[in-house]
Scaffold this motif. Structure first.
Motif, short mmCIF file in Angstrom:
data_model
loop_
_atom_site.label_atom_id
_atom_site.label_comp_id
_atom_site.label_asym_id
_atom_site.label_seq_id
_atom_site.Cartn_x
_atom_site.Cartn_y
_atom_site.Cartn_z
N GLY A 148 0.74 -1.03 0.22
CA GLY A 148 0.15 0.28 0.11
C GLY A 148 0.70 1.52 0.22
O GLY A 148 0.47 2.08 -0.83
N VAL A 149 2.02 1.40 0.74
CA VAL A 149 3.05 2.23 1.30
C VAL A 149 3.81 2.15 -0.59
O VAL A 149 3.89 3.71 -1.01
CB VAL A 149 3.97 2.26 2.66
N LYS A 150 4.07 1.50 -0.82
CA LYS A 150 4.71 1.51 -2.68
C LYS A 150 3.67 1.85 -3.65
O LYS A 150 4.87 2.85 -4.07
CB LYS A 150 5.63 -0.05 -2.41
N TYR A 151 2.57 1.57 -3.28
CA TYR A 151 1.66 1.62 -4.85
C TYR A 151 1.12 2.83 -4.04
O TYR A 151 0.42 3.41 -5.66
CB TYR A 151 1.56 0.79 -5.59
N ASN A 152 0.69 3.83 -2.93
CA ASN A 152 -0.16 4.39 -2.93
C ASN A 152 -1.45 3.79 -2.82
O ASN A 152 -2.54 5.01 -3.49
CB ASN A 152 0.37 6.37 -3.48
N ILE A 153 -1.57 3.38 -1.98
CA ILE A 153 -2.87 2.15 -2.59
C ILE A 153 -3.30 2.10 -1.20
O ILE A 153 -2.81 1.32 -0.19
CB ILE A 153 -2.93 1.31 -3.87
N PRO A 154 -4.56 2.68 -0.95
CA PRO A 154 -5.31 2.35 0.44
C PRO A 154 -5.19 0.45 0.59
O PRO A 154 -5.55 0.14 0.30
CB PRO A 154 -6.84 2.51 -0.11
N VAL A 155 -5.01 0.66 2.51
CA VAL A 155 -5.44 -1.45 2.67
C VAL A 155 -6.00 -1.30 3.74
O VAL A 155 -6.36 0.02 4.42
CB VAL A 155 -4.25 -1.32 3.01
N HIS A 156 -7.27 -2.23 3.41
CA HIS A 156 -8.14 -1.79 4.49
C HIS A 156 -7.98 -3.42 5.28
O HIS A 156 -8.05 -4.35 4.56
CB HIS A 156 -9.67 -1.98 3.81
N VAL A 157 -8.27 -3.44 5.99
CA VAL A 157 -7.81 -4.46 7.20
C VAL A 157 -9.52 -4.92 7.40
O VAL A 157 -10.03 -4.03 8.24
CB VAL A 157 -7.47 -4.59 7.96
N ASP A 158 -10.29 -6.09 7.24
CA ASP A 158 -11.52 -6.65 7.50
C ASP A 158 -11.05 -7.50 8.91
O ASP A 158 -10.71 -8.47 8.63
CB ASP A 158 -11.83 -7.45 6.18
N SER A 159 -11.40 -7.06 9.79
CA SER A 159 -10.96 -7.63 10.89
C SER A 159 -12.66 -7.74 11.97
O SER A 159 -13.23 -7.63 12.87
CB SER A 159 -10.70 -6.98 12.11
N CYS A 160 -13.72 -7.87 10.35
CA CYS A 160 -15.24 -8.15 11.32
C CYS A 160 -15.16 -9.00 12.29
O CYS A 160 -16.39 -8.48 12.97
CB CYS A 160 -15.83 -8.05 9.85
N LEU A 161 -14.46 -10.45 12.20
CA LEU A 161 -14.55 -11.22 12.61
C LEU A 161 -14.24 -11.11 14.41
O LEU A 161 -14.71 -10.81 15.17
CB LEU A 161 -14.00 -12.73 11.98
N GLY A 162 -13.02 -11.17 14.41
CA GLY A 162 -11.80 -11.09 14.99
C GLY A 162 -11.93 -10.22 15.88
O GLY A 162 -10.73 -10.11 17.05
N GLY A 163 -11.46 -8.90 15.24
CA GLY A 163 -11.39 -8.07 15.43
C GLY A 163 -10.95 -7.32 16.75
O GLY A 163 -10.11 -7.20 17.63
N TYR A 218 -17.52 -9.84 18.98
CA TYR A 218 -16.72 -10.30 20.05
C TYR A 218 -16.63 -8.76 21.02
O TYR A 218 -15.77 -8.94 21.68
CB TYR A 218 -15.10 -10.79 20.10
N GLY A 219 -17.19 -7.91 20.50
CA GLY A 219 -16.90 -6.67 21.76
C GLY A 219 -18.12 -6.69 22.20
O GLY A 219 -19.22 -6.38 23.26
N PHE A 220 -19.51 -8.37 22.21
CA PHE A 220 -20.12 -8.96 23.11
C PHE A 220 -21.79 -7.61 23.10
O PHE A 220 -22.42 -8.14 24.01
CB PHE A 220 -20.00 -8.96 24.36
N THR A 221 -21.81 -7.05 22.05
CA THR A 221 -22.58 -6.15 22.14
C THR A 221 -24.23 -7.05 21.50
O THR A 221 -24.51 -7.66 20.33
CB THR A 221 -22.60 -4.39 21.09
#
Length: 544
Positions: free
Chosen positions: A293-308, A341-344
């Protein structure tokens, strides 16, 4: 040799010679036809789907026009639809359906009685930990807290910020808490959403619009692992994005970083990695994706929906993992579900951005509407203030200490189960689970037989495909005394019976699922799915 030395001049000569003696109308017709054919051929070659995939679909579509084939498919779909509806009939046979609004209001007693009847239709004992995922925490004490909070906020709506400024304050606090947990800074921002799918759609929307307005990208593409959540495909369908799926390593179940690098082009608006992914619970090499992402100036999204809401506490819980948050310079956004896992209670998630410039492109703003200037941060206009309030209350109810303790118990239980499963013959575990998901496969028998055997013992696990597998998503419910040992014992006993005759085929529902994987025409599998969804809205005609 002249055509090699002087290609442009030679081409001019060939064209002029070809048109020599032609009438003007002929020249115009040939030129116009050539341009149209060139455009058509370009579009044919460079569509979202490959020529091979489109060719297959064309063959299958034409085959369905053959009367005998069409009748066979229609008969099979009709049979499947009937089976789905029959299951609904059987499950609800002791109940009645309310299909018209009652003339007079029902009493509270009657409403609660009908509610309890409907809630009692399920067969699985989720409160005692026999279900994979779905319900991540349950406590009467927490229920008391969220019930009181929701009762006070059930009719609030943050859309009307002038009426309910306290709701906006609570949402802002939830976002700041999450930003801190994922090692953001003062510039880190975000919004709450109704769930992981909406968080993912919002991130895709933000990067699509950012790419279009800032970088001039008109044909946006996203690069994702094949194991990424299907919400990204949904986002692509909604937002007209092209998805470039990159294979994962069959041993580690992590995305091939070199494959990601090769997929990058001038139309790439975002790179996605999972931490962890849903099928196998493994985590992609987020540091390596961050570097891209840094090298090519492209946004990187981390999908942590399940275990964030496990990963952000794992180091404090004694289970450190590689960084997968804003500590990495290339990570520009993160999605994480508070209602896992935020338990809400169900209906809340967060999407976070490194910089407000991305969040601005998430917003939808209408400036020329007769009803006034209209702006909304997410898909919904009106939003349930009660969901925001109970999420806020749940976070405060646990505190860091409570979440670290719960994370320690969940990860410990996961590793305990994983260790026990690895000792059993006949099965293997996909990759290296990072948080709470353990996926099983087999080279000795069809793994769906194990799913069926465990179902008969009361367990409800998730089914995987390409390749066939099953997984258990460990929740706080599984940390109750004896649950993990019961699961291991039931797997062990089931394997003992299966291995007596490992070559037996899969039967029942799992057989249908297995056949579905083998169908080359995926549109038929799509038809199966639509029929199942139809059945969830099916109302048997048997009176009130």
């Amino acid at each position: 040799m002249d055509i090699i030395r002087h290609p442009v001049s030679s081409l001019k000569f060939v064209i002029n010679d070809s048109f020599n003696g032609k009438e003007p109308w002929q020249i115009v017709t040939i030129t116009t036809t050539t341009i149209f054919l060139g455009v058509w051929f370009y579009d044919f070659l460079f569509q979202d789907e490959s020529i091979i995939d489109r060719g297959k679909k064309t063959v299958f579509r034409l085959a369905k026009l053959i009367p005998s084939i069409k009748k066979r498919i229609d008969d099979e779909l009709s049979s499947i639809s009937k089976n789905f509806k029959d299951e609904v009939e059987e499950r609800t046979k002791h109940t009645t359906y309310i299909t018209e609004l009652p003339h007079a209001k029902l009493s509270k007693k009657d409403i609660i009685e009908a509610l309890n009847t409907n809630l009692g239709l399920g067969d699985y004992d989720w409160k005692n930990g026999l279900v994979s995922g779905a319900v991540y925490y349950y406590s009467p004490d927490l229920i008391d807290v969220v019930s009181e909070v929701y009762s006070k906020t059930s009719y609030t709506n943050p859309l009307h910020s002038d009426l309910f400024p306290g709701l906006c304050k609570m949402e802002a606090e939830v976002v700041r808490i999450a930003a801190d947990l994922f090692n953001g800074n003062d510039d880190t921002c975000g919004t709450m959403t109704s769930g992981g799918t909406e968080s993912i759609i919002m991130a895709c929307k933000a990067y699509r619009d950012y790419g279009r307005e800032v970088k001039g990208i008109k044909k946006p593409e996203i690069i994702v692992p094949t194991t990424v959540h299907s919400a990204f495909d949904k986002a692509a369908q909604y937002l007209k994005l092209r998805v470039r799926s990159v294979r994962t390593d069959p041993n580690t179940c992590q995305v091939d970083v070199n494959g990601v690098r090769k997929a990058i082009n001038s139309n790439t608006i975002m790179i996605v990695g999972s931490a962890p992914n849903f099928p196998y619970g493994t985590m992609d090499d987020i540091p390596a994706l961050s570097e891209l992402g840094v090298k090519y100036n492209i946004p990187v999204h981390v999908d942590s929906c399940l275990g964030g809401f496990l990963t952000c506490f794992m180091e404090d819980a004694g289970y450190p993992i590689p960084p997968c948050d804003f500590r990495l310079p290339g990570v520009t956004s993160i999605s994480a579900d508070t209602h896992k896992y935020g338990f809400t209670p169900k209906g809340s998630s967060v999407v976070l951005y490194r910089d407000v410039k991305y969040r601005h492109h998430q917003y939808t703003v209408t400036t020329d509407w007769p009803g006034g200037v209209y702006g909304s941060p997410t898909v919904s206009g009106s939003r349930a203030g009660g969901n925001i309030a109970v999420c806020w209350a749940t976070l405060l109810n646990f505190g860091r200490e409570g979440y670290v303790s719960a994370t320690r118990d969940i990860v410990h239980t996961t590793k305990y189960i994983e260790k026990g499963l690895r000792r059993m013959k006949g099965i293997f575990i996909f990759g290296q689970p990072v948080t709470s998901v353990i996926a099983l496969g087999s080279n000795d028998f069809h793994i769906y037989r194990l799913s069926t055997a465990l179902k008969e013992r009361g367990w409800n696990l998730n089914v995987l495909q390409f390749p066939s597998g099953i997984h258990i998503c460990v929740t706080h419910m599984h940390t109750q005394p004896g649950v993990a040992d019961r699961f291991l014992n039931d797997v062990r006993d089931s394997l003992f019976e299966i291995m007596k005759n490992p070559s037996l085929p899969v039967e029942g529902k799992m057989a249908i699922y297995g056949v579905a994987q083998e169908l080359p025409d995926r549109s038929i599998v799509g038809d199966f799915t639509k029929l199942f969804l139809d059945s969830t809205y099916y109302v048997p005609k048997r009176g009130n």
